[in-house]
Design an enzyme around this catalytic site. Structure first.
Site, PDB file in Angstrom:
ATOM      1  N   LYS A 119       6.149 -20.782   8.114  1.00 11.49           N
ATOM      2  CA  LYS A 119       7.339 -20.105   7.596  1.00 11.49           C
ATOM      3  C   LYS A 119       8.647 -20.824   7.903  1.00 11.49           C
ATOM      4  O   LYS A 119       9.705 -20.210   8.024  1.00 11.49           O
ATOM      5  CB  LYS A 119       7.437 -18.640   8.112  1.00 11.49           C
ATOM      6  N   THR A 120       8.570 -22.125   8.035  1.00  9.75           N
ATOM      7  CA  THR A 120       9.801 -22.881   8.288  1.00  9.75           C
ATOM      8  C   THR A 120      10.152 -23.788   7.100  1.00  9.75           C
ATOM      9  O   THR A 120      11.044 -24.624   7.212  1.00  9.75           O
ATOM     10  CB  THR A 120       9.655 -23.752   9.554  1.00  9.75           C
ATOM     11  N   LYS A 136      11.766 -12.317  -1.866  1.00 11.44           N
ATOM     12  CA  LYS A 136      12.962 -11.452  -1.760  1.00 11.44           C
ATOM     13  C   LYS A 136      12.571 -10.252  -0.892  1.00 11.44           C
ATOM     14  O   LYS A 136      11.561  -9.601  -1.155  1.00 11.44           O
ATOM     15  CB  LYS A 136      13.385 -10.936  -3.144  1.00 11.44           C
TER      16      LYS A 136
HETATM   17  P1  A3P Z   1      10.462 -16.867   2.824  1.00  9.26           P
HETATM   18  O1  A3P Z   1       9.479 -16.680   1.720  1.00  9.26           O
HETATM   19  O2  A3P Z   1      10.335 -15.861   3.902  1.00  9.26           O
HETATM   20  O3  A3P Z   1      11.902 -16.973   2.324  1.00  9.26           O
HETATM   21  P2  A3P Z   1       6.239 -22.232   4.761  1.00  9.26           P
HETATM   22  O4  A3P Z   1       5.978 -23.017   3.532  1.00  9.26           O
HETATM   23  O5  A3P Z   1       6.304 -23.081   5.994  1.00  9.26           O
HETATM   24  O6  A3P Z   1       5.308 -21.053   4.883  1.00  9.26           O
HETATM   25  O7  A3P Z   1       7.705 -21.623   4.634  1.00  9.26           O
HETATM   26  C1  A3P Z   1       8.043 -20.649   3.682  1.00  9.26           C
HETATM   27  C2  A3P Z   1       9.557 -20.577   3.662  1.00  9.26           C
HETATM   28  O8  A3P Z   1      10.077 -21.776   3.114  1.00  9.26           O
HETATM   29  C3  A3P Z   1      10.144 -19.490   2.786  1.00  9.26           C
HETATM   30  O9  A3P Z   1      10.168 -18.291   3.514  1.00  9.26           O
HETATM   31  C4  A3P Z   1      11.519 -20.067   2.431  1.00  9.26           C
HETATM   32  O10 A3P Z   1      12.561 -19.464   3.165  1.00  9.26           O
HETATM   33  C5  A3P Z   1      11.441 -21.539   2.851  1.00  9.26           C
HETATM   34  N1  A3P Z   1      11.887 -22.496   1.842  1.00  9.26           N
HETATM   35  C6  A3P Z   1      12.642 -23.591   2.106  1.00  9.26           C
HETATM   36  N2  A3P Z   1      12.915 -24.260   1.000  1.00  9.26           N
HETATM   37  C7  A3P Z   1      12.297 -23.600  -0.022  1.00  9.26           C
HETATM   38  C8  A3P Z   1      12.229 -23.819  -1.435  1.00  9.26           C
HETATM   39  N3  A3P Z   1      12.847 -24.866  -1.990  1.00  9.26           N
HETATM   40  N4  A3P Z   1      11.531 -22.940  -2.181  1.00  9.26           N
HETATM   41  C9  A3P Z   1      10.932 -21.855  -1.621  1.00  9.26           C
HETATM   42  N5  A3P Z   1      10.958 -21.605  -0.280  1.00  9.26           N
HETATM   43  C10 A3P Z   1      11.639 -22.457   0.511  1.00  9.26           C
END
Ligand code: A3P
Length: 326
Positions: free
Chosen positions: A59-60, A280
């Site tokens: 989630k980063t 969202k």
């Molecule tokens: P959220 O869905 O809570 O906003 P990971 O791929 O490590 O699981 O991380 C998911 C997170 O990537 C998303 O968390 C979002 O905030 C972040 N993120 C960063 N750049 C993004 C992008 N271009 N498109 C979608 N999510 C992105």
């Protein structure tokens, strides 16, 4: 000296060296004698195995970083693995027992691919991963994405709610972080709370990586900057990967208002990550934020100390966090 059965010998050996019970794969391609024993489908070309690993935490923005890096013509990754969120989950993970051949077979780089990346987002906080990874890929560059752990925890909580975790559906984030130890609710939510908060103990985990990899091989990416200004972050990563000439990401990516994030451009049209990335949801309740800020403050101070000691990049959000929370 006396002769004993191999299995008896193995028992005697592991009694004497219990720490070696953990199965560890080396890279047989690095040793000419081992190379001869490989199965026919594994070929040891120079850049067959990954030379960069994005280790998380979850989630980063790990998926976005990998997808955007792959737009570069000299970068590739492994084939997706359908049963584990497309990730290989190899080092210290559920597929490690499948062995070197299974892992190596997932990478099919072409000649132009100077950088081969593997990404598994829960490697970062898995205590077994740094040793296993450094045993097989000692030269790999390790990318760690560091987001404000408060935001990361909330994103993770929303993620498991979305996947219908019954405890996450029953309790709000503010409830999760306010139950008193010893109460029935505290016990009921302990497992979820730990899974939510522990990956954000960044210093503890990063310290373990530094036991196995020199700081020069570790690349820290500020997740918060990456989320809002990915072009700048990508340029920085590309230069750390020694890729030349300069690649103009601004011609391959665009901000999509509806998504609220940057997306790649494919055949002239924006191609955003799937619905599970960039979800969202409501803003975090102020009470949960206050509790989480104070929970993570000592961890963030330790992180600042560690990054400073090893001269690693300090994320902007961390400087701000410490300025506000001491
Ligand atoms: P959220 O869905 O809570 O906003 P990971 O791929 O490590 O699981 O991380 C998911 C997170 O990537 C998303 O968390 C979002 O905030 C972040 N993120 C960063 N750049 C993004 C992008 N271009 N498109 C979608 N999510 C992105």
């Amino acid at each position: 000296l006396k002769w004993v059965e191999p299995t008896v010998m193995a028992d005697l050996y592991f009694e004497k060296f219990p720490s070696q019970k953990q199965l560890l794969y080396t890279n047989p391609c690095a040793d000419p004698r081992h190379r001869k024993m490989l199965t026919a489908n594994v070929t040891c070309s120079d850049n067959h195995l990954p030379n960069v690993v994005i280790v998380g935490p979850q989630k980063t923005g790990t998926t976005a970083l990998l997808e955007f890096l792959k737009i570069h013509p000299n970068i590739t990754s492994n084939e997706p693995v359908p049963d584990s969120f497309e990730e290989l989950q190899f080092f210290g993970g559920s597929h490690y027992h499948l062995g070197f051949d299974w892992y190596a077979d997932k990478f099919k780089p072409k000649r132009e691919h100077k950088v081969v990346i593997e990404k598994t987002a829960n490697y970062f906080d898995n205590p077994a991963t740094p040793l296993a990874l450094s045993t097989m890929l000692p030269e790999a560059k390790i990318i760690v994405m560091i987001d404000n752990p408060v935001e990361r925890a909330y994103s993770w909580y929303q993620h498991v709610r979305f996947h219908n975790d019954p405890v996450a559906l029953k309790y709000s984030m503010e409830e999760l972080v306010s139950f008193l130890p010893g109460s029935a609710e505290y016990n009921e939510t302990t497992r979820l709370r730990l899974r939510c908060l522990k990956p954000g103990h960044y210093a503890e985990h990063l310290d373990r990586w530094l036991d196995y990899f020199p700081p020069s091989q570790i690349i820290i990416v500020d997740s918060s900057s990456f989320k809002h200004e990915p072009l700048e972050s990508l340029d920085k990563v590309i230069s750390r990967l020694d890729l030349k000439p300069h690649f103009d990401y601004s011609r391959h990516m665009t901000y999509v208002e509806k998504k609220g994030f940057y997306c790649g451009i494919q055949n002239g049209k924006p191609k955003c990550l799937g619905a599970g990335k960039g979800r969202k949801y409501d803003d975090m309740h102020v009470y949960a934020r206050i509790r989480l800020n104070s929970y993570f403050a000592p961890h963030n101070r330790a992180l600042y100390g560690l990054l400073t000691r090893y001269k690693l990049d300090i994320p902007f959000w961390l400087t701000q966090f410490l300025h506000i929370n001491g």
